[in-house]
Design an enzyme around this catalytic site. Structure first.
Site, PDB file in Angstrom:
ATOM      1  N   ASP A   7      30.075 -18.435 -15.810  1.00 42.74           N
ATOM      2  CA  ASP A   7      30.150 -19.868 -15.534  1.00 42.74           C
ATOM      3  C   ASP A   7      31.618 -20.329 -15.683  1.00 42.74           C
ATOM      4  O   ASP A   7      32.413 -19.673 -16.364  1.00 42.74           O
ATOM      5  CB  ASP A   7      29.246 -20.589 -16.541  1.00 42.74           C
ATOM      6  CG  ASP A   7      29.474 -22.080 -16.571  1.00 42.74           C
ATOM      7  OD1 ASP A   7      29.468 -22.694 -15.495  1.00 42.74           O
ATOM      8  OD2 ASP A   7      29.674 -22.626 -17.680  1.00 42.74           O
ATOM      9  N   ASP A   9      33.049 -24.158 -16.102  1.00 45.86           N
ATOM     10  CA  ASP A   9      33.360 -25.232 -17.067  1.00 45.86           C
ATOM     11  C   ASP A   9      32.694 -25.001 -18.417  1.00 45.86           C
ATOM     12  O   ASP A   9      31.507 -24.702 -18.487  1.00 45.86           O
ATOM     13  CB  ASP A   9      32.914 -26.583 -16.492  1.00 45.86           C
ATOM     14  CG  ASP A   9      33.748 -26.961 -15.301  1.00 45.86           C
ATOM     15  OD1 ASP A   9      34.827 -27.517 -15.500  1.00 45.86           O
ATOM     16  OD2 ASP A   9      33.322 -26.678 -14.164  1.00 45.86           O
ATOM     17  N   THR A  41      28.854 -21.309 -10.751  1.00 49.27           N
ATOM     18  CA  THR A  41      29.241 -22.646 -11.221  1.00 49.27           C
ATOM     19  C   THR A  41      28.408 -23.747 -10.562  1.00 49.27           C
ATOM     20  O   THR A  41      27.801 -23.530  -9.509  1.00 49.27           O
ATOM     21  CB  THR A  41      30.754 -22.877 -10.908  1.00 49.27           C
ATOM     22  OG1 THR A  41      31.121 -24.188 -11.332  1.00 49.27           O
ATOM     23  CG2 THR A  41      31.058 -22.737  -9.426  1.00 49.27           C
ATOM     24  N   ASP A 235      27.251 -21.905 -20.822  1.00 48.54           N
ATOM     25  CA  ASP A 235      27.203 -22.846 -21.949  1.00 48.54           C
ATOM     26  C   ASP A 235      26.224 -23.995 -21.768  1.00 48.54           C
ATOM     27  O   ASP A 235      26.097 -24.831 -22.656  1.00 48.54           O
ATOM     28  CB  ASP A 235      28.597 -23.444 -22.186  1.00 48.54           C
ATOM     29  CG  ASP A 235      28.964 -24.454 -21.118  1.00 48.54           C
ATOM     30  OD1 ASP A 235      28.783 -24.147 -19.920  1.00 48.54           O
ATOM     31  OD2 ASP A 235      29.383 -25.573 -21.470  1.00 48.54           O
ATOM     32  N   SER A 236      25.566 -24.087 -20.596  1.00 50.85           N
ATOM     33  CA  SER A 236      24.747 -25.287 -20.351  1.00 50.85           C
ATOM     34  C   SER A 236      23.381 -24.950 -19.764  1.00 50.85           C
ATOM     35  O   SER A 236      23.100 -23.798 -19.437  1.00 50.85           O
ATOM     36  CB  SER A 236      25.474 -26.238 -19.394  1.00 50.85           C
ATOM     37  OG  SER A 236      26.597 -26.797 -20.015  1.00 50.85           O
ATOM     38  N   ASN A 238      22.199 -25.379 -16.920  1.00 49.04           N
ATOM     39  CA  ASN A 238      22.183 -24.756 -15.581  1.00 49.04           C
ATOM     40  C   ASN A 238      22.473 -23.261 -15.636  1.00 49.04           C
ATOM     41  O   ASN A 238      22.421 -22.592 -14.599  1.00 49.04           O
ATOM     42  CB  ASN A 238      23.152 -25.470 -14.631  1.00 49.04           C
ATOM     43  CG  ASN A 238      24.602 -25.364 -15.066  1.00 49.04           C
ATOM     44  OD1 ASN A 238      24.889 -25.125 -16.236  1.00 49.04           O
ATOM     45  ND2 ASN A 238      25.514 -25.531 -14.129  1.00 49.04           N
TER      46      ASN A 238
HETATM   47 CA    CA Z   1      29.292 -24.880 -17.798  1.00 47.26          CA
END
Ligand code: CA
Length: 288
Positions: A7, A9, A41, A235-236, A238
């Protein structure tokens, strides 16, 4: 050899908006070991490509949360557009709910001409109730959101609805927690959409077949890459779909607890070269 999906961001990109030399070095080590390193991403493909070029990287890129995939030279490998009448209905609701939103297309990120004032106003309204660090955090994320490449400011969203553009992703954004909750409640049960989030302040809608995980599986097939072993790091919310597809999933230390609970391993934060640490850990693990 397998595939490594990363990923951008909050993962490969640090809080200074850079990709560190340490992370670049780790990616090259994995490539030298025969792995296909792929970016996955929520960003639009052209936006991600620009960031990668800035770091001297040329990689397969899954964009718009798995709605698109492109080769390093920019050839389209996967393209899953949303149905236009569905987009029209969703945008009608977002307009009515006074949401800032973006529509991700091949040639740009379309957003209503005057929509940014909604975000500035939301922060302004929160100045009285939020603490300074919270406002700073929002402003950091706002800067990031508005620094994407390829914005097209729409006079009238009908131009996009009636145009030939494929729409891959609708990103709705708000600093108002209650507004975000209303959005989440509105769309979470919809079986005809994928609903994910990639930031504390957004929700993103795509075609139900689109997800980072599906796109990783598809790319592995197209590139004839094995998924055991393979790794993903994110990190998220998604990124969770990728965790189920690969053999070794890594979550960043800066992720929230819910995302952390979905991955096999936790690596360091995006400000501590967490991607490099995850790659080296994975390569060592595989060699054992
Ligand atoms: Ca991210």
């Amino acid at each position: 050899m397998g595939l490594i999906a990363i990923d951008l961001d909050g993962t490969l990109i640090n809080n200074q908006h850079d990709i560190s030399q340490e992370n670049i070095k780790a990616i090259k080590t994995a490539q030298d070991d025969g792995y296909e390193v792929v970016i996955a991403t929520g960003r639009a493909h052209f936006d991600a490509k620009k960031i990668l070029e800035g770091a001297g990287l040329s990689l397969y890129t899954i964009g718009a949360n798995g709605s698109t995939a492109h080769s390093p030279s920019g050839t389209t490998i996967l393209s899953i557009e949303m149905l236009k009448d569905k987009v029209v209905d969703i945008v009608k609701w977002l307009d009515h709910a006074h949401f800032y939103y973006e529509l991700f297309c091949d040639d740009g990120i379309y957003t209503p001409k005057d929509a940014r004032h909604i975000l500035y106003q939301e922060i302004e309204d929160l100045q009285h109730v939020a603490l300074k660090p919270e406002i700073d955090f929002m402003e950091f994320h706002l800067d990031k959101q508005l620094s994407q490449s390829g914005f097209v400011f729409m006079e009238n969203n009908q131009d996009v609805f009636q145009g030939k553009q494929k729409i891959y992703n609708i990103l709705a954004y708000s600093f108002d927690k209650h507004k975000r909750q209303r959005g989440w409640e509105m769309f979470k049960e919809r079986k005809d959409l994928t609903l994910v989030t990639s930031s504390p302040f957004n929700l993103e809608l795509e075609h139900p077949d689109a997800s980072k995980g599906n796109a990783v599986g598809y790319l592995a097939k197209v590139l004839n890459k094995d998924l055991s072993p393979s790794m993903a790091v994110g990190d998220s919310g998604n990124d969770i779909s990728m965790f189920g597809v690969v053999s070794d999933s890594y979550v960043m230390a800066n992720a929230d607890d819910e995302v952390k609970s979905k991955a096999k391993y936790v690596t360091a934060s995006n400000d501590e070269d967490g991607v490099a640490q995850a790659i080296y850990d994975f390569l060592n693990r595989v060699k054992q």
